[in-house]
Design a protein around this motif. Structure first.
Motif, PDB file in Angstrom:
ATOM      1  N   ALA A 105       0.846  -1.191   0.000  1.00  0.00           N
ATOM      2  CA  ALA A 105       0.000   0.000   0.000  1.00  0.00           C
ATOM      3  C   ALA A 105       0.879   1.238   0.000  1.00  0.00           C
ATOM      4  CB  ALA A 105      -0.907   0.000   1.223  1.00  0.00           C
ATOM      5  N   GLN A 106       0.570   2.162  -0.894  1.00  0.00           N
ATOM      6  CA  GLN A 106       1.319   3.416  -0.996  1.00  0.00           C
ATOM      7  C   GLN A 106       0.715   4.434  -0.028  1.00  0.00           C
ATOM      8  OE1 GLN A 106       1.162   4.368  -5.163  1.00  0.00           O
ATOM      9  NE2 GLN A 106       2.450   2.635  -5.710  1.00  0.00           N
ATOM     10  N   ILE A 107       0.919   4.179   1.258  1.00  0.00           N
ATOM     11  CA  ILE A 107       0.296   4.986   2.313  1.00  0.00           C
ATOM     12  C   ILE A 107       1.324   5.581   3.271  1.00  0.00           C
ATOM     13  CG2 ILE A 107      -1.939   3.817   2.210  1.00  0.00           C
ATOM     14  CD1 ILE A 107      -1.004   2.029   4.523  1.00  0.00           C
ATOM     15  N   THR A 108       2.586   5.606   2.841  1.00  0.00           N
ATOM     16  CA  THR A 108       3.653   6.061   3.736  1.00  0.00           C
ATOM     17  C   THR A 108       3.598   7.556   4.035  1.00  0.00           C
ATOM     18  OG1 THR A 108       5.158   6.359   1.861  1.00  0.00           O
ATOM     19  CG2 THR A 108       5.213   4.220   2.984  1.00  0.00           C
ATOM     20  N   ALA A 109       2.964   8.344   3.176  1.00  0.00           N
ATOM     21  CA  ALA A 109       2.924   9.802   3.386  1.00  0.00           C
ATOM     22  C   ALA A 109       2.051  10.192   4.568  1.00  0.00           C
ATOM     23  CB  ALA A 109       2.431  10.506   2.121  1.00  0.00           C
ATOM     24  N   LEU A 110       0.986   9.425   4.817  1.00  0.00           N
ATOM     25  CA  LEU A 110       0.020   9.819   5.846  1.00  0.00           C
ATOM     26  C   LEU A 110       0.009   8.931   7.089  1.00  0.00           C
ATOM     27  CD1 LEU A 110      -3.036  10.745   3.586  1.00  0.00           C
ATOM     28  CD2 LEU A 110      -1.299  12.265   4.542  1.00  0.00           C
ATOM     29  N   TYR A 111       0.682   7.781   7.028  1.00  0.00           N
ATOM     30  CA  TYR A 111       0.610   6.827   8.142  1.00  0.00           C
ATOM     31  C   TYR A 111       1.990   6.304   8.507  1.00  0.00           C
ATOM     32  CZ  TYR A 111      -4.255   6.665   6.549  1.00  0.00           C
ATOM     33  OH  TYR A 111      -5.527   6.989   6.159  1.00  0.00           O
ATOM     34  N   THR A 112       2.220   6.167   9.822  1.00  0.00           N
ATOM     35  CA  THR A 112       3.421   5.475  10.288  1.00  0.00           C
ATOM     36  C   THR A 112       3.079   4.000  10.448  1.00  0.00           C
ATOM     37  OG1 THR A 112       2.916   5.716  12.649  1.00  0.00           O
ATOM     38  CG2 THR A 112       4.163   7.516  11.589  1.00  0.00           C
TER      39      THR A 112
ATOM     40  N   PHE B 266      -8.639   6.541  -0.812  1.00  0.00           N
ATOM     41  CA  PHE B 266      -8.938   7.682  -1.671  1.00  0.00           C
ATOM     42  C   PHE B 266      -7.735   8.613  -1.682  1.00  0.00           C
ATOM     43  CE2 PHE B 266     -12.919   6.121  -0.013  1.00  0.00           C
ATOM     44  CZ  PHE B 266     -13.772   6.148  -1.112  1.00  0.00           C
ATOM     45  N   ALA B 267      -7.460   9.220  -2.828  1.00  0.00           N
ATOM     46  CA  ALA B 267      -6.383  10.198  -2.916  1.00  0.00           C
ATOM     47  C   ALA B 267      -6.872  11.537  -2.364  1.00  0.00           C
ATOM     48  CB  ALA B 267      -5.925  10.356  -4.359  1.00  0.00           C
ATOM     49  N   ASP B 268      -6.051  12.163  -1.528  1.00  0.00           N
ATOM     50  CA  ASP B 268      -6.403  13.498  -1.033  1.00  0.00           C
ATOM     51  C   ASP B 268      -5.961  14.554  -2.054  1.00  0.00           C
ATOM     52  OD1 ASP B 268      -3.647  13.936  -0.671  1.00  0.00           O
ATOM     53  OD2 ASP B 268      -3.738  13.886   1.517  1.00  0.00           O
ATOM     54  N   GLU B 269      -6.035  15.831  -1.674  1.00  0.00           N
ATOM     55  CA  GLU B 269      -5.713  16.908  -2.606  1.00  0.00           C
ATOM     56  C   GLU B 269      -4.259  16.895  -3.060  1.00  0.00           C
ATOM     57  OE1 GLU B 269      -5.197  18.263   1.578  1.00  0.00           O
ATOM     58  OE2 GLU B 269      -6.912  17.452   0.525  1.00  0.00           O
ATOM     59  N   ASN B 270      -3.380  16.204  -2.309  1.00  0.00           N
ATOM     60  CA  ASN B 270      -1.964  16.100  -2.689  1.00  0.00           C
ATOM     61  C   ASN B 270      -1.650  14.798  -3.416  1.00  0.00           C
ATOM     62  OD1 ASN B 270      -1.257  18.576  -1.392  1.00  0.00           O
ATOM     63  ND2 ASN B 270      -1.369  17.498   0.566  1.00  0.00           N
ATOM     64  N   GLY B 271      -2.663  13.948  -3.582  1.00  0.00           N
ATOM     65  CA  GLY B 271      -2.440  12.647  -4.216  1.00  0.00           C
ATOM     66  C   GLY B 271      -2.025  11.564  -3.245  1.00  0.00           C
ATOM     67  N   ASP B 272      -1.957  11.883  -1.945  1.00  0.00           N
ATOM     68  CA  ASP B 272      -1.621  10.888  -0.931  1.00  0.00           C
ATOM     69  C   ASP B 272      -2.861  10.051  -0.615  1.00  0.00           C
ATOM     70  OD1 ASP B 272       1.013  11.888  -0.704  1.00  0.00           O
ATOM     71  OD2 ASP B 272       0.335  13.429   0.696  1.00  0.00           O
ATOM     72  N   ILE B 273      -2.651   8.769  -0.323  1.00  0.00           N
ATOM     73  CA  ILE B 273      -3.770   7.853  -0.126  1.00  0.00           C
ATOM     74  C   ILE B 273      -4.245   7.854   1.326  1.00  0.00           C
ATOM     75  CG2 ILE B 273      -4.565   5.460  -0.329  1.00  0.00           C
ATOM     76  CD1 ILE B 273      -3.989   6.947  -3.009  1.00  0.00           C
ATOM     77  N   VAL B 274      -5.552   8.088   1.476  1.00  0.00           N
ATOM     78  CA  VAL B 274      -6.240   7.996   2.768  1.00  0.00           C
ATOM     79  C   VAL B 274      -6.956   6.660   2.763  1.00  0.00           C
ATOM     80  CG1 VAL B 274      -8.020   9.004   4.247  1.00  0.00           C
ATOM     81  CG2 VAL B 274      -6.557  10.499   2.851  1.00  0.00           C
ATOM     82  N   LEU B 275      -6.619   5.802   3.719  1.00  0.00           N
ATOM     83  CA  LEU B 275      -7.213   4.461   3.788  1.00  0.00           C
ATOM     84  C   LEU B 275      -8.715   4.493   4.024  1.00  0.00           C
ATOM     85  CD1 LEU B 275      -4.660   2.590   6.059  1.00  0.00           C
ATOM     86  CD2 LEU B 275      -5.155   2.092   3.663  1.00  0.00           C
TER      87      LEU B 275
END
Length: 111
Positions: free
Chosen positions: A49-56, A88-97
């Motif tokens: 999952a490409q979720i490293t921007a928003l989650y530790t 879902f991608a947020d306004e920056n393209g980061d994925i929100v689970l």
């Protein structure tokens, strides 16, 4: 947008699962984690999952997510993905689970 039938939608098996383990995935082309998720009667499955921007990694442990569990396994680099993590991608393209507000049994079907 193409419309689908109810029968089409019923083919997608969306289930709740609890994240058990999160590992770095340094070989991924885009920053990602490997996640191990318990889907109850559907077993313990792995995905990336490409979720490293928003989650530790630490905050993901124990979180209930929604996954598609009836896709065939998919080779992603040297890693075999067994389900699709949804988000879902947020306004920056980061994925929100896609997560749950309350606890449900692992493997519960989205209805």
């Amino acid at each position: 947008m193409e419309e689908i039938t109810w029968n089409d939608f019923e083919k997608v098996v969306l289930r709740a699962g609890t994240i058990l383990e999160v590992m770095d995935y340094p070989e991924a082309r885009k920053p990602a984690y490997k996640v191990k998720v318990d889907f109850g009667e559907f077993g313990i499955k792995m995905s990336s999952a490409q979720i490293t921007a928003l989650y530790t990694k630490e905050e993901l442990i124990g979180k209930q997510i929604v996954g598609v569990v009836n896709f065939p396994k998919k080779q992603i680099g040297k890693f075999m993905s067994e389900f699709l993590v949804t988000g879902f991608a947020d306004e920056n393209g980061d994925i929100v689970l896609t997560t749950l507000n309350g606890k449900v049994p692992n493997g519960s079907k989205m209805i």
